[in-house]
Design a protein around this motif. Sequence first.
Motif, PDB file in Angstrom:
ATOM      1  N   SER A 533     -21.142   2.922   5.475  1.00 37.77           N
ATOM      2  CA  SER A 533     -21.338   1.578   6.034  1.00 37.77           C
ATOM      3  C   SER A 533     -21.615   1.732   7.520  1.00 37.77           C
ATOM      4  N   ASN A 534     -22.577   0.970   7.989  1.00 33.25           N
ATOM      5  CA  ASN A 534     -23.105   1.159   9.339  1.00 33.25           C
ATOM      6  C   ASN A 534     -23.412  -0.202   9.925  1.00 33.25           C
ATOM      7  N   ASP A 535     -22.698  -0.558  10.961  1.00 37.16           N
ATOM      8  CA  ASP A 535     -23.050  -1.810  11.637  1.00 37.16           C
ATOM      9  C   ASP A 535     -23.296  -1.508  13.108  1.00 37.16           C
ATOM     10  N   SER A 536     -23.396  -2.547  13.886  1.00 39.04           N
ATOM     11  CA  SER A 536     -23.769  -2.331  15.285  1.00 39.04           C
ATOM     12  C   SER A 536     -22.643  -1.637  16.049  1.00 39.04           C
ATOM     13  N   GLN A 537     -21.431  -1.744  15.545  1.00 35.09           N
ATOM     14  CA  GLN A 537     -20.295  -1.159  16.254  1.00 35.09           C
ATOM     15  C   GLN A 537     -20.049   0.296  15.866  1.00 35.09           C
ATOM     16  N   SER A 538     -20.040   0.526  14.560  1.00 37.21           N
ATOM     17  CA  SER A 538     -19.616   1.856  14.136  1.00 37.21           C
ATOM     18  C   SER A 538     -20.221   2.241  12.793  1.00 37.21           C
ATOM     19  N   LEU A 539     -20.092   3.492  12.529  1.00 37.71           N
ATOM     20  CA  LEU A 539     -20.591   4.050  11.283  1.00 37.71           C
ATOM     21  C   LEU A 539     -19.384   4.633  10.550  1.00 37.71           C
ATOM     22  N   ARG A 540     -19.256   4.304   9.244  1.00 38.49           N
ATOM     23  CA  ARG A 540     -18.135   4.840   8.461  1.00 38.49           C
ATOM     24  C   ARG A 540     -18.693   5.545   7.246  1.00 38.49           C
ATOM     25  N   LEU A 541     -18.072   6.666   6.966  1.00 39.81           N
ATOM     26  CA  LEU A 541     -18.503   7.425   5.796  1.00 39.81           C
ATOM     27  C   LEU A 541     -17.259   7.833   5.021  1.00 39.81           C
TER      28      LEU A 541
END
Length: 768
Positions: A533-541
């Motif tokens: 998941s990737n939004d303007s704040q952070s990327l999570r994997l």
Amino acid sequence: MAFLFSVAFLLSVCSAAICDLITDGVHMECRERYFMIAVDLSFTGKEPRFEAVDRTGVYAITEQYAAKCGYTVSALSLLGHVELRASYFSCHTDNKDDMFSFNFNLIATHKGKEASYALNKTCTLSLQWSHREVTCEMNYMEVSVRSDVTCPFGTNGHNRNASKAVRSATTSDWQVTFQRPEEQMPSMNVAQARKRGYTFDSRDGRLLFRTPYGQPDSLSTEVENVPVEAVYATVFSRQNWVVLMVDLLAACSMYEGYFDDAGYMMWKTPEALYPSVGGTQIRIGLNGDPMEQLIAEKKGYIVEKHKGTVHIGIPYNAEGGHRKSFVIGSLYEFYVFDLSVEQISLDRDYVETMLQFRRTLVTPLLPCTIFTHNQTVLKEQMFTIYLGDVPEDVVLVSIQLNEQDFTLPFANTSTYNIAEVLYPNGTHGYTLKVPFHDLVVKQKFFIEDAVLQFMLDINYTLAVLPGNESYYHSASIVALLTDVSPPAFDAVCSESGIRFKLDHQPFDYLWEFTIGLDVLTSDLANRRGYILSNDSQSLRLDVPLATHGYKYQDVTLKGFSGTFEILVRVRETSEVQTSTVKTCLFNPPEFIMCSTDGMMTVVANLPLVVSSGGRTLRMSLMDNSCGPKDMNGTRALFSFPVNSCGFIFELGKDYVTYQNEIFYNKNYQNMVSNDVTERVIVQCTYPLSSLRQLFTMYRFVSDTVGVGKIIRTVQPTAGLQHPSRKPTAGLQSTPAIARHTQPIAFVPGVRPSTRYFRVSRVHNLAGG
Ligand SMILES: *[C@@H]1O[C@H](CO)[C@@H](O)[C@H](O)[C@H]1NC(C)=O
Ligand SMILES: *[C@@H]1O[C@H](CO)[C@@H](O)[C@H](O)[C@H]1NC(C)=O
Ligand SMILES: *[C@@H]1O[C@H](CO)[C@@H](O)[C@H](O)[C@H]1NC(C)=O
Ligand SMILES: *[C@@H]1O[C@H](CO)[C@@H](O)[C@H](O)[C@H]1NC(C)=O
Ligand SMILES: *[C@@H]1O[C@H](CO)[C@@H](O)[C@H](O)[C@H]1NC(C)=O
Ligand SMILES: *[C@@H]1O[C@H](CO)[C@@H](O)[C@H](O)[C@H]1NC(C)=O
Ligand SMILES: *[C@@H]1O[C@H](CO)[C@@H](O)[C@H](O)[C@H]1NC(C)=O
Ligand SMILES: *[C@@H]1O[C@H](CO)[C@@H](O)[C@H](O)[C@H]1NC(C)=O
Ligand SMILES: *[C@@H]1O[C@H](CO)[C@@H](O)[C@H](O)[C@H]1NC(C)=O
């Protein structure tokens, strides 16, 4: 009216409407000693001409005629105006007592047609004449003396009744001599003198003498180191035995002035061009508006008397001065001052002399110092560049950023921004902001030094108003960001995998993330079962256990460690710069791993294997010499080559499955017994294509790990029926694993539980 304007070559008379338009651009003013018409060139097109009008006719004011007749036309087309000055004693002025009437035709070009505009004005003398009045105009010198000048007859050669005599005599009776040192000039009559360009006249009770500069009879000399031009004229008349004689001296400072380093336009004149007792009184100012010395000094002017000379300094920014920018290759400016100086002196006979200078002083072309100042604040991550000291008649019209042209103002949507800054002194500036990340900015990344370089070449196009003379000012700005460190992930362990998290940084675009060689994209994540998941704040994997990319180690009964690594590469070069490695300890109730070197490692939970009376149950694989590596309670660890310990295998079309079985018995004596209620089958399946040497017994090499399974068969009633093979999960029932789309659930203590692992290499296996 249309008819008049349409007739070519015919000088038209202006209509009311056009007249209004023109007279908007005409300014007439009575000054102390002259009448002035200023014409704005923007209303009249190219330089207009003037004609003087009186009862006797119309006279074109040519350069020569002007100098002879007391007119001055000063055309400063660069400043956009033309000025006509007419002396109160100019040839075609009517005067009655102290009233002076001026009539002129202004000949201007309007809409491509020449038209004549009649201008008139009557001026009243605002300041009474001094005994002697001297005017040093731009193009002539003019002297007038009151006709009843009293002076001792014989003592200085003046005739007491000279003026009256001159007044009553016809001029032809009069003779003129011009005097030069050590030269005896022959006398001539007044008519001859007029032919030579001189004016002698009698007006309003005054005797008048006017001479253009540079006459053959004029004397150029220096007084107190100041160049001076002088004409000494004596007029005389011999009537019977009486000689009437008047000395008329015209003398003017011809000093041209200079611009000093301190920003003053300097000018000087000898203090006593005319006999003076007790010094002179001085008034100075610009544009025909002289001020008392003290007031002028308060306004920043310099008035100094030094060694018989009066020094005058006009500050460059004096009110009333004119300034103009100019492009000749580079940007220059110059200043123009219409200086008026009045000097009043008294000689020892209390004869007052008023001396007036009108001088147009022009500075040389001065280089303009438009500058750019780098006001970039690295933290803001944008260039801030200030273009300063832009003269008021210069505007920024366009801009080039790294060779890309932009017109101004920038579009609303632009990420660039330009703001104008105005100063009270008339200069202005522009602040340009361009974000570092903008495409127009050139960047260079020096990996070794962790330095990111941003480059912006700016070429400003400035235009000088009016018109559009262009001037370019360019600047190259470089900003260096040091310590540009690659992004680092936070990683946390969960029961079912590892969770990576990255807060976006401004320079993330410099890097890419890979799992091994594969660039992390949402597509890759989908294929491998990672959750991205990737939004303007952070990327999570989220990387679930058993997905591709894990390395497993330290397999014991207590669990194993799983390691997952994300590589951070320089996007441009794919060079690995750093990585985030996370190792977590996992402890599912049971699991199986099939490594590329053909090891099957199994931790099986065998709840039915109850430790009776503290005795450890006996347990083995098909080959009963192969026992568990470790056991504790209901759990046992086996690790053995797939093709050993009594394995059987099944060769499919595309795969090969190695199978073994864990045997155990409650009864210590009876190894294979009828009261076995459960069989535990373990399998490793490898794709055939990945196996290099399928039938070599000594060495097993696979390109990929195998898929493992633990299969239980359960008898409905413990110990009564013959074991039958009823897999709770078969090969075909695990498509999810094969496609790597789902993490494996670890549910402790629940049967049937089947665990699959793909293992590339198993290190430090417990017990061997
Ligand atoms: C002077 O000009 C005005 C208009 O400006 C005009 O009304 C007047 O008649 C003129 N006078 C003479 C004497 O030409
Ligand atoms: C000078 O003028 C006065 C009158 O204004 C007269 O009385 C006198 O005689 C004149 N002198 C000469 C020398 O002409
Ligand atoms: C620019 O922005 C202003 C207000 O911010 C808006 O009124 C105007 O319509 C915009 N112009 C364009 C061309 O987008
Ligand atoms: C005008 O004012 C600005 C700001 O005070 C100053 O930086 C600049 O040098 C001034 N320019 C001139 C020509 O005086
Ligand atoms: C700036 O732009 C002008 C017009 O395009 C060009 O003539 C000039 O050489 C440029 N200056 C620099 C330093 O690039
Ligand atoms: C500006 O220059 C262009 C050609 O370079 C010319 O066509 C145009 O008339 C000029 N505009 C003004 C206001 O001088
Ligand atoms: C401009 O300013 C930035 C920030 O202060 C600085 O890093 C950079 O070196 C400057 N560039 C130039 C060309 O002076
Ligand atoms: C995440 O989103 C950012 C924009 O918000 C994008 O620049 C970046 O490429 C994305 N990263 C991945 C791995 O998709
Ligand atoms: C066996 O397992 C129990 C509980 O699961 C644990 O407390 C114990 O330490 C283990 N013994 C060994 C030798 O690992």
